[in-house]
Write a protein that holds these residues in place. Structure first.
Motif, PDB file in Angstrom:
ATOM      1  N   TYR A  15       9.542  -9.522 -47.101  1.00  0.00           N
ATOM      2  CA  TYR A  15      10.461 -10.661 -46.944  1.00  0.00           C
ATOM      3  C   TYR A  15       9.963 -11.461 -45.750  1.00  0.00           C
ATOM      4  O   TYR A  15       9.889 -10.919 -44.633  1.00  0.00           O
ATOM      5  CB  TYR A  15      11.878 -10.201 -46.591  1.00  0.00           C
ATOM      6  N   ASN A  16       9.668 -12.739 -45.964  1.00  0.00           N
ATOM      7  CA  ASN A  16       9.285 -13.609 -44.845  1.00  0.00           C
ATOM      8  C   ASN A  16       8.248 -12.967 -43.926  1.00  0.00           C
ATOM      9  O   ASN A  16       8.431 -12.863 -42.713  1.00  0.00           O
ATOM     10  CB  ASN A  16      10.536 -14.028 -44.050  1.00  0.00           C
ATOM     11  N   TRP A  17       7.165 -12.495 -44.532  1.00  0.00           N
ATOM     12  CA  TRP A  17       5.987 -11.986 -43.826  1.00  0.00           C
ATOM     13  C   TRP A  17       6.226 -10.681 -43.062  1.00  0.00           C
ATOM     14  O   TRP A  17       5.452 -10.312 -42.182  1.00  0.00           O
ATOM     15  CB  TRP A  17       5.398 -13.035 -42.892  1.00  0.00           C
ATOM     16  N   SER A  18       7.320  -9.969 -43.391  1.00  0.00           N
ATOM     17  CA  SER A  18       7.570  -8.702 -42.702  1.00  0.00           C
ATOM     18  C   SER A  18       8.404  -7.797 -43.610  1.00  0.00           C
ATOM     19  O   SER A  18       8.568  -8.078 -44.802  1.00  0.00           O
ATOM     20  CB  SER A  18       8.277  -8.950 -41.368  1.00  0.00           C
ATOM     21  N   VAL A  19       8.918  -6.723 -43.050  1.00  0.00           N
ATOM     22  CA  VAL A  19       9.744  -5.789 -43.830  1.00  0.00           C
ATOM     23  C   VAL A  19      11.172  -6.323 -43.936  1.00  0.00           C
ATOM     24  O   VAL A  19      11.611  -7.110 -43.093  1.00  0.00           O
ATOM     25  CB  VAL A  19       9.765  -4.389 -43.175  1.00  0.00           C
ATOM     26  N   PRO A  20      11.926  -5.874 -44.948  1.00  0.00           N
ATOM     27  CA  PRO A  20      13.344  -6.264 -45.008  1.00  0.00           C
ATOM     28  C   PRO A  20      14.126  -5.616 -43.867  1.00  0.00           C
ATOM     29  O   PRO A  20      13.763  -4.537 -43.378  1.00  0.00           O
ATOM     30  CB  PRO A  20      13.811  -5.732 -46.366  1.00  0.00           C
ATOM     31  N   ALA A  21      15.202  -6.271 -43.467  1.00  0.00           N
ATOM     32  CA  ALA A  21      16.062  -5.746 -42.406  1.00  0.00           C
ATOM     33  C   ALA A  21      16.600  -4.361 -42.773  1.00  0.00           C
ATOM     34  O   ALA A  21      16.783  -3.506 -41.903  1.00  0.00           O
ATOM     35  CB  ALA A  21      17.213  -6.708 -42.132  1.00  0.00           C
ATOM     36  N   SER A  22      16.851  -4.134 -44.056  1.00  0.00           N
ATOM     37  CA  SER A  22      17.394  -2.838 -44.490  1.00  0.00           C
ATOM     38  C   SER A  22      16.472  -1.689 -44.089  1.00  0.00           C
ATOM     39  O   SER A  22      16.942  -0.618 -43.678  1.00  0.00           O
ATOM     40  CB  SER A  22      17.585  -2.836 -46.010  1.00  0.00           C
ATOM     41  N   HIS A  49       3.052  -4.929 -40.507  1.00  0.00           N
ATOM     42  CA  HIS A  49       4.176  -4.769 -39.571  1.00  0.00           C
ATOM     43  C   HIS A  49       4.724  -3.349 -39.640  1.00  0.00           C
ATOM     44  O   HIS A  49       4.990  -2.721 -38.611  1.00  0.00           O
ATOM     45  CB  HIS A  49       5.288  -5.770 -39.889  1.00  0.00           C
TER      46      HIS A  49
END
Lengths: 205, 205
Positions: free
Chosen positions: A103-110, A143
């Motif tokens: 998501y958006n160049w990184s991992v999801p917040a979850s 990341h």
């Protein structure tokens, strides 16, 4: 010396209601099940799926910093029932394969949230990263490898990248399964061989 | 050509109950208030603090991908009231200064979550990163710069790193204020000058 890994958790990292992550996790589970019996250090391993959605973790709400809890048995020291439950789940596994969207160049917040809840439960264990996105999720994977290193997880250098475009998502959600086209594309991109390399690195930790 | 930035949101990124983030945000607010009047592109700017804790966002629970909503007015298209509220807050600001802690070599889930909820509300706006941690939060800052770039935010190359050790946190929480020692340490490390450079980059976008 190879590790003697008994319980590998394959982690479904997205918690969205609309998601293909469980289907992809299931495919990775099937590929791993077909290979672990002859990977040094993993021959005795049992594979299980850990779906972060089922853990019901809200955004981090513990008062204490996890790294500051007693290393030998942090579980009873958490204030929240959801954290104690999550601590026990992670503590019962010897290694992890994270299957994450980008998501958006990184991992999801979850995923970041689930990782940040704990510390000693992760430390020293082997792990591997499977990432998916329209270009293979490489930025999320990079990341995640850094975050796992910060948590003292022994993360495999080999990442398994899966190209998943928007049409694949729509088709999977409509059919309730990944299409043969997608599975064939991954096979042609050497996904099983790359996953085996990552598994071998985990077993050699 | 300098932008004409009117509303700068200074974002408090941690949502933990026990946190020094609001105190640090307040200090950055004071430093910026003393300098924006003579930074090209920012002379007319009003500064406000956006505390993510007050937004009450749960882990991402919208069915649609934010980038797929109508770019001109995405707000009414979200299903959840908390998302529509957050969309209006971000939409009402022209630029952002993210004041973030470092958790496990990256940003906290609370920040990634708040970013992932929206897309068009962020795109094209200038931003700067202030990060804090025991070594200055540089790893969190680097991840955040990449994430913001993925969201099409025009992020300043200059990062403002703040060294905050555990003793500083305990003292701040006990006193209800950052200590003079901490403020002096940051001043000696050229924090105001670095923040001015980042502000100048924002104004020049």
């Amino acid at each position: 010396m190879p590790a003697n890994i008994r319980n590998i958790g394959i982690v479904t990292c997205s918690t969205r209601s609309t998601r293909v992550n469980p289907y992809i996790t299931q495919h990775i589970h099937a590929l791993l099940a077909a290979m672990v019996h002859d990977v040094p250090g993993l021959q005795d391993a049992t594979l299980s799926i850990i779906d972060l959605e089922a853990q019901g973790l809200p955004l981090f709400d513990e008062p204490a910093v996890p790294a500051g809890l007693p290393a030998a048995d942090p579980t009873p020291h958490y204030q929240q029932a959801h954290t104690r439950r999550w601590s026990a789940v992670v503590g019962a596994h010897d290694a992890f394969v994270f299957v994450t969207p980008q998501y958006n160049w990184s991992v999801p917040a979850s995923l970041k949230n689930a990782l940040d809840y704990l510390y000693h439960e992760w430390a020293g264990k082997p792990a591997a990263v499977v990432a998916y996105g329209s270009r293979g999720g490489g930025r999320a994977a990079a990341h995640l490898q850094q975050i796992l290193t910060g948590l003292k997880i022994q993360v495999a250098a080999t990442v398994v990248p899966l190209v998943v475009i928007m049409g694949d998502v729509d088709e999977c959600l409509a059919q309730g399964a990944l299409s043969q086209d997608v599975l064939q594309r991954w096979a042609s991109a050497d996904v099983p061989e790359t996953l085996r390399s990552a598994a071998e690195e985990m077993g050699a930790q």
